[in-house]
Motif scaffolding. Structure first.
Motif, PDB file in Angstrom:
ATOM      1  N   ASP A  11       0.858  -1.340   0.112  1.00  0.00           N
ATOM      2  CA  ASP A  11      -0.177   0.076  -0.371  1.00  0.00           C
ATOM      3  C   ASP A  11       0.676   1.441   0.109  1.00  0.00           C
ATOM      4  O   ASP A  11       1.838   1.438   0.738  1.00  0.00           O
ATOM      5  CB  ASP A  11      -0.924  -0.007   1.686  1.00  0.00           C
ATOM      6  CG  ASP A  11      -2.361  -1.560   1.102  1.00  0.00           C
ATOM      7  OD1 ASP A  11      -1.286  -2.267   1.638  1.00  0.00           O
ATOM      8  OD2 ASP A  11      -2.737  -0.904   1.875  1.00  0.00           O
ATOM      9  N   LYS A  15       1.543   2.305  -7.360  1.00  0.00           N
ATOM     10  CA  LYS A  15       1.548   1.621  -8.234  1.00  0.00           C
ATOM     11  C   LYS A  15       0.379   2.458  -9.184  1.00  0.00           C
ATOM     12  O   LYS A  15       0.745   2.496 -10.109  1.00  0.00           O
ATOM     13  CB  LYS A  15       1.666   0.738  -7.909  1.00  0.00           C
ATOM     14  CG  LYS A  15       0.093  -0.155  -7.128  1.00  0.00           C
ATOM     15  CD  LYS A  15      -0.145  -1.251  -7.070  1.00  0.00           C
ATOM     16  CE  LYS A  15      -0.855  -1.756  -5.167  1.00  0.00           C
ATOM     17  NZ  LYS A  15      -2.356  -0.585  -5.568  1.00  0.00           N
ATOM     18  N   SER A 100      -3.272 -11.838  -3.864  1.00  0.00           N
ATOM     19  CA  SER A 100      -3.643 -12.657  -2.615  1.00  0.00           C
ATOM     20  C   SER A 100      -2.424 -13.646  -2.049  1.00  0.00           C
ATOM     21  O   SER A 100      -2.093 -13.854  -0.987  1.00  0.00           O
ATOM     22  CB  SER A 100      -4.572 -13.725  -2.966  1.00  0.00           C
ATOM     23  OG  SER A 100      -6.120 -12.605  -4.009  1.00  0.00           O
TER      24      SER A 100
HETATM   25  P1  TMP Z   1      -5.063  -0.796  -2.645  1.00  0.00           P
HETATM   26  O1  TMP Z   1      -5.432  -0.183  -2.028  1.00  0.00           O
HETATM   27  O2  TMP Z   1      -3.996  -1.026  -3.569  1.00  0.00           O
HETATM   28  O3  TMP Z   1      -6.176  -0.774  -4.230  1.00  0.00           O
HETATM   29  O4  TMP Z   1      -5.449  -2.239  -2.722  1.00  0.00           O
HETATM   30  C1  TMP Z   1      -6.760  -2.556  -1.687  1.00  0.00           C
HETATM   31  C2  TMP Z   1      -5.946  -3.526  -0.553  1.00  0.00           C
HETATM   32  O5  TMP Z   1      -6.286  -4.843  -0.851  1.00  0.00           O
HETATM   33  C3  TMP Z   1      -4.195  -3.728   0.089  1.00  0.00           C
HETATM   34  O6  TMP Z   1      -4.552  -3.382   1.561  1.00  0.00           O
HETATM   35  C4  TMP Z   1      -4.625  -4.632  -0.675  1.00  0.00           C
HETATM   36  C5  TMP Z   1      -5.690  -5.579  -0.168  1.00  0.00           C
HETATM   37  N1  TMP Z   1      -5.697  -6.739  -1.012  1.00  0.00           N
HETATM   38  C6  TMP Z   1      -5.198  -8.154  -0.187  1.00  0.00           C
HETATM   39  O7  TMP Z   1      -5.020  -8.554   0.329  1.00  0.00           O
HETATM   40  N2  TMP Z   1      -5.376  -8.840  -1.844  1.00  0.00           N
HETATM   41  C7  TMP Z   1      -5.651  -9.330  -2.512  1.00  0.00           C
HETATM   42  O8  TMP Z   1      -5.823 -10.075  -3.597  1.00  0.00           O
HETATM   43  C8  TMP Z   1      -6.038  -7.415  -3.668  1.00  0.00           C
HETATM   44  C9  TMP Z   1      -6.250  -7.680  -4.712  1.00  0.00           C
HETATM   45  C10 TMP Z   1      -5.550  -6.191  -2.837  1.00  0.00           C
END
Ligand code: TMP
Length: 218
Positions: A11, A15, A100
């Protein structure tokens, strides 16, 4: 088939900015692009995103969390990614299945074979053609993510409540995935300016471009 490129990283690694810059670059060159994100992208996916990221849902069990991410992925893959490629569009996806494995597998400690099984069910084990992993220190990730949540006022704080140790495990997971699949997953040092990172991204995608050449780069 046009390429499918995913962007990964902790996070706050930057990206989303890089996805946008690459999409603008490609669009200016008349390349049609679908910009997608996970979880999200479809109405169902966005509802699942709200559920997954809300700080109100702290009671979510790790397996429930994994299943919800895969439910969103199933929607995204079949409703967006595959149709976009069939229409001739490049797909740029802000996170995909490696997230994931890194977050639920390495971070939460779920068995990686569970992730692989769901992957086979949802996508037949299909992977992006190229994955750009933007690597940053976990401490920086937490600072940036918390700062962003404060600024935007979005309730996407469930992961930011995690400990630093959690983000260390996630980072280690991502680096292990990259070491296992060096041809697909390229690691970029995220401690650089947005412009420097963008140039590196362009260098890495250049072989996928018609003619294989990025403007202004040797
Ligand atoms: P983002 O803020 O980059 O859009 O991602 C959302 C959050 O979800 C980020 O903390 C990572 C988490 N995430 C997972 O834990 N597993 C997953 O498969 C995906 C796609 C995101």
């Amino acid at each position: 088939m046009p390429p499918f490129i995913s962007f990964e990283g902790l996070d706050g690694c930057g990206k989303t900015t890089q996805v946008k810059l690459l999409a603008d670059y490609l669009t200016q060159r008349d390349i049609r692009v679908a910009v997608l994100r996970e979880p999200g992208g479809t109405p169902v996916g966005e509802s699942i995103r709200t559920l997954l990221l809300s700080s109100r849902n702290r009671g979510l069990l790790p397996l429930s969390e994994l299943l919800l991410y895969y439910a969103a992925r199933n929607q995204n893959l079949h409703r967006q990614i595959i149709p976009a490629q069939a229409e001739g569009k490049w797909v740029l996806c802000d996170r995909f299945a490696d997230a994931s494995a890194a977050y639920q597998g390495f971070g939460r400690g779920l068995d990686l074979s569970l992730v692989e099984t769901l992957d086979r069910m949802v996508s037949g084990g299909r992977k992006p053609d190229l994955t750009l992993l933007i690597d940053i220190e976990p401490a920086l990730s937490l600072d940036r993510a918390r700062d962003r949540n404060r600024r935007t006022g979005l309730d996407e704080g469930r992961f930011e409540a995690e400990s630093l140790a959690f983000f260390h495990r996630v980072r280690e997971g991502y680096l292990q995935i990259a070491a296992r699949e060096p041809g697909r997953v390229r690691v970029l040092n995220g401690n650089r300016t947005i412009e420097e990172l963008h140039r590196e991204v362009l260098g890495l995608i250049s072989t996928l471009l018609p003619g294989g050449q990025v403007d202004g780069m040797e």
